[in-house]
Design an enzyme around this catalytic site. Structure first.
Site, short mmCIF file in Angstrom:
data_model
loop_
_atom_site.label_atom_id
_atom_site.label_comp_id
_atom_site.label_asym_id
_atom_site.label_seq_id
_atom_site.Cartn_x
_atom_site.Cartn_y
_atom_site.Cartn_z
N ASP A 111 56.54 8.92 -30.17
CA ASP A 111 57.64 9.90 -30.30
C ASP A 111 57.66 10.94 -29.19
O ASP A 111 56.68 11.14 -28.47
CB ASP A 111 57.49 10.66 -31.62
CG ASP A 111 56.34 11.66 -31.56
OD1 ASP A 111 55.21 11.25 -31.20
OD2 ASP A 111 56.56 12.86 -31.83
N GLU A 131 45.48 1.75 -33.16
CA GLU A 131 46.07 2.97 -32.58
C GLU A 131 47.25 2.59 -31.70
O GLU A 131 47.30 1.49 -31.15
CB GLU A 131 45.02 3.65 -31.68
CG GLU A 131 44.23 4.75 -32.35
CD GLU A 131 44.97 6.10 -32.34
OE1 GLU A 131 46.22 6.13 -32.20
OE2 GLU A 131 44.30 7.12 -32.50
N ASP A 132 48.16 3.52 -31.52
CA ASP A 132 49.25 3.31 -30.56
C ASP A 132 48.78 3.54 -29.14
O ASP A 132 49.03 2.74 -28.24
CB ASP A 132 50.45 4.21 -30.89
CG ASP A 132 50.08 5.69 -31.04
OD1 ASP A 132 48.87 6.03 -31.03
OD2 ASP A 132 51.00 6.51 -31.17
N ASP A 152 44.49 8.50 -25.32
CA ASP A 152 44.74 9.42 -24.20
C ASP A 152 43.43 10.13 -23.86
O ASP A 152 42.67 9.67 -23.02
CB ASP A 152 45.86 10.38 -24.64
CG ASP A 152 46.24 11.37 -23.57
OD1 ASP A 152 45.99 11.10 -22.39
OD2 ASP A 152 46.80 12.43 -23.92
N GLY A 194 52.27 6.92 -35.00
CA GLY A 194 52.62 6.13 -33.82
C GLY A 194 52.37 4.63 -33.90
O GLY A 194 53.09 3.85 -33.28
N PHE A 220 53.75 10.56 -19.78
CA PHE A 220 54.10 10.69 -21.19
C PHE A 220 55.08 9.58 -21.55
O PHE A 220 56.15 9.45 -20.97
CB PHE A 220 54.70 12.06 -21.48
CG PHE A 220 54.84 12.31 -22.96
CD1 PHE A 220 53.74 12.71 -23.71
CD2 PHE A 220 56.05 12.13 -23.60
CE1 PHE A 220 53.85 12.91 -25.08
CE2 PHE A 220 56.18 12.32 -24.97
CZ PHE A 220 55.07 12.72 -25.71
N VAL A 221 54.68 8.77 -22.53
CA VAL A 221 55.51 7.61 -22.90
C VAL A 221 56.09 7.76 -24.30
O VAL A 221 55.53 8.45 -25.15
CB VAL A 221 54.71 6.29 -22.79
CG1 VAL A 221 54.38 5.96 -21.35
CG2 VAL A 221 53.43 6.33 -23.62
N LYS A 275 45.36 5.21 -21.66
CA LYS A 275 45.42 6.03 -20.43
C LYS A 275 43.99 6.27 -19.97
O LYS A 275 43.42 7.34 -20.20
CB LYS A 275 46.10 7.36 -20.72
CG LYS A 275 47.57 7.29 -21.04
CD LYS A 275 48.13 8.71 -21.13
CE LYS A 275 49.51 8.74 -21.72
NZ LYS A 275 49.92 10.12 -22.08
N ARG A 282 60.99 7.14 -31.70
CA ARG A 282 60.02 6.11 -32.08
C ARG A 282 60.69 4.75 -32.21
O ARG A 282 60.04 3.71 -32.11
CB ARG A 282 59.39 6.45 -33.43
CG ARG A 282 58.51 7.67 -33.43
CD ARG A 282 57.77 7.76 -34.75
NE ARG A 282 57.25 9.10 -34.99
CZ ARG A 282 56.08 9.54 -34.55
NH1 ARG A 282 55.31 8.77 -33.82
NH2 ARG A 282 55.67 10.75 -34.83
P1 5GP Z 1 44.00 11.29 -27.94
O1 5GP Z 1 43.31 11.82 -29.16
O2 5GP Z 1 43.40 10.01 -27.41
O3 5GP Z 1 44.13 12.33 -26.86
O4 5GP Z 1 45.50 11.04 -28.31
C1 5GP Z 1 45.91 10.11 -29.18
C2 5GP Z 1 47.24 10.49 -29.77
O5 5GP Z 1 48.00 11.36 -28.94
C3 5GP Z 1 48.08 9.24 -29.93
O6 5GP Z 1 47.84 8.61 -31.16
C4 5GP Z 1 49.48 9.80 -29.78
O7 5GP Z 1 49.94 10.24 -31.04
C5 5GP Z 1 49.35 10.98 -28.88
N1 5GP Z 1 49.71 10.66 -27.47
C6 5GP Z 1 48.89 10.55 -26.41
N2 5GP Z 1 49.56 10.24 -25.29
C7 5GP Z 1 50.85 10.14 -25.64
C8 5GP Z 1 52.05 9.80 -24.93
O8 5GP Z 1 52.09 9.52 -23.72
N3 5GP Z 1 53.20 9.77 -25.65
C9 5GP Z 1 53.23 10.05 -26.99
N4 5GP Z 1 54.41 9.99 -27.59
N5 5GP Z 1 52.13 10.37 -27.69
C10 5GP Z 1 50.95 10.39 -27.03
#
Ligand code: 5GP
Length: 183
Positions: free
Chosen positions: A168, A108-109, A112, A53, A161-162, A140, A174
């Site tokens: 993606d 990081e992108d 969450d 991402g 969800f973005v 988030k 993407r």
């Molecule tokens: P975390 O480990 O913080 O829950 O999630 C991080 C990863 O989840 C991000 O690097 C991404 O790949 C994915 N992710 C979390 N939220 C979203 C979202 O809204 N859209 C997309 N496409 N991926 C997300």
């Protein structure tokens, strides 16, 4: 019938709601790059992008960091192909750089639940870098389940969800130039 691609639907039919447009993204990425340039003055950091991402954001960001820097990438997965986090982080590709004694900035992108960041912090801390910081384009905040410390945040966004700008849905979309909400 001529089925439209998800990309065409998003861009030409306004199927997805724009959350952050191109110009707003661009301006914020420039600001972040300037801040990082200032904070790392005189250092030669290693910027580690989290695949897949973060590749677009990182490519734009480093062009606004006016320092000698190195890049590397790590690939982890927490979602699989779904819209809900599985809660388990797996490493799919490790970095190649020697990070002991180096200044590390992880890019990081999106953050969450925070589990990916937690995993990465634990992993890189064990390798004794001189410093370890985290940048994310999107955050988030209300979803975070563990304590995360973020040094550079592009935008705090709601729990939606973005897609686009590197993010993606089932591995596609993407390449959209802005960030959209997929309802
Ligand atoms: P975390 O480990 O913080 O829950 O999630 C991080 C990863 O989840 C991000 O690097 C991404 O790949 C994915 N992710 C979390 N939220 C979203 C979202 O809204 N859209 C997309 N496409 N991926 C997300």
């Amino acid at each position: 019938m001529n089925p439209k691609s998800e990309f065409e639907k998003a861009v030409y039919e306004g199927e997805f709601r724009t959350l952050i447009d191109q110009e707003t993204l661009r301006r914020r990425v420039v600001e972040m790059g300037r801040q990082i340039t200032k904070d790392y003055g005189g250092m030669q950091p290693i910027i580690i992008g989290v695949l897949n991402g973060a590749f677009l954001f990182m490519a734009d960001l480093i062009r606004h960091i006016e320092l000698d820097l190195e890049v590397d990438f790590i690939k982890i997965s927490s979602y699989g192909d779904e819209k809900i986090s599985s809660g388990k982080v797996m490493m799919l590709k490790d970095i190649n750089a020697e990070i002991q004694g180096r200044h590390i900035l992880v890019v990081e992108d999106i953050v969450d639940t925070g589990l990916s960041i937690q995993f990465l912090r634990e992993k890189f801390s064990r390798l004794a870098p001189a410093s370890l910081r985290f940048a994310t384009l999107l955050y988030k905040k209300q979803n975070v389940r563990v304590e995360v410390q973020l040094d550079y945040v592009g935008f705090e966004i709601p729990d939606e969800f973005v897609i686009g700008y590197g993010l993606d849905y089932k591995q596609i979309l993407r390449n959209l130039p802005a960030v959209f909400v997929m309802d």
